[in-house]
Design a protein around this motif. Structure first.
Motif, PDB file in Angstrom:
ATOM      1  N   TYR A 174       0.822  -1.217   0.000  1.00  0.00           N
ATOM      2  CA  TYR A 174       0.000   0.000   0.000  1.00  0.00           C
ATOM      3  C   TYR A 174       0.852   1.262   0.000  1.00  0.00           C
ATOM      4  O   TYR A 174       0.499   2.256  -0.637  1.00  0.00           O
ATOM      5  N   GLU A 175       1.973   1.221   0.693  1.00  0.00           N
ATOM      6  CA  GLU A 175       2.860   2.388   0.714  1.00  0.00           C
ATOM      7  C   GLU A 175       3.441   2.628  -0.677  1.00  0.00           C
ATOM      8  O   GLU A 175       3.632   3.779  -1.086  1.00  0.00           O
ATOM      9  N   GLY A 176       3.689   1.555  -1.413  1.00  0.00           N
ATOM     10  CA  GLY A 176       4.172   1.683  -2.789  1.00  0.00           C
ATOM     11  C   GLY A 176       3.127   2.258  -3.731  1.00  0.00           C
ATOM     12  O   GLY A 176       3.450   2.877  -4.738  1.00  0.00           O
ATOM     13  N   ARG A 177       1.870   2.053  -3.409  1.00  0.00           N
ATOM     14  CA  ARG A 177       0.772   2.582  -4.223  1.00  0.00           C
ATOM     15  C   ARG A 177       0.547   4.068  -3.970  1.00  0.00           C
ATOM     16  O   ARG A 177       0.268   4.819  -4.890  1.00  0.00           O
ATOM     17  N   SER A 178       0.655   4.454  -2.689  1.00  0.00           N
ATOM     18  CA  SER A 178       0.407   5.845  -2.319  1.00  0.00           C
ATOM     19  C   SER A 178       1.080   6.119  -0.973  1.00  0.00           C
ATOM     20  O   SER A 178       0.839   5.390  -0.008  1.00  0.00           O
ATOM     21  N   VAL A 179       1.902   7.148  -0.929  1.00  0.00           N
ATOM     22  CA  VAL A 179       2.610   7.477   0.304  1.00  0.00           C
ATOM     23  C   VAL A 179       1.593   7.735   1.423  1.00  0.00           C
ATOM     24  O   VAL A 179       0.644   8.500   1.247  1.00  0.00           O
TER      25      VAL A 179
END
Length: 96
Positions: free
Chosen positions: A22-27
């Motif tokens: 999820y962090e890779g999708r959106s900070v």
């Protein structure tokens, strides 16, 4: 009564992989996922018996509303043991 919460290694790995995804999708989304998940853990610490046994003899499931996951756990004496934080798009036969 407040139950002790134990997260098994498999569940820890699933949580960390999901946070990274999820962090890779959106900070910030990974952090939000973890905060959201911890809210469900609080529910399990106080009311784990609210959710039905899905797989005999003792596995219970708590589905998350905002993310496609289900928490697979068991109640043993005064402890809630988290076996998996399972992504619902995975093959269901791999769920504990």
């Amino acid at each position: 009564m407040v139950f002790k919460l134990t997260i098994l290694r498999l569940a820890e790995i699933e949580i960390n992989e999901s946070i990274d995804f999820y962090e890779g999708r959106s900070v910030g989304l990974g952090k939000y996922f973890l905060t959201y998940l911890k809210g469900y853990f609080k529910i399990l610490k106080t009311h784990p018996e609210l959710f039905e046994i899905k797989k005999t003899p003792y596995y219970r499931e708590l589905p998350l509303k905002k993310f496609p996951f289900v928490i697979v756990y068991e109640i043993y004496q005064n402890e809630v043991i988290i076996h998996s934080v399972f992504h619902t798009s995975k093959n269901p036969t791999k769920k504990p």
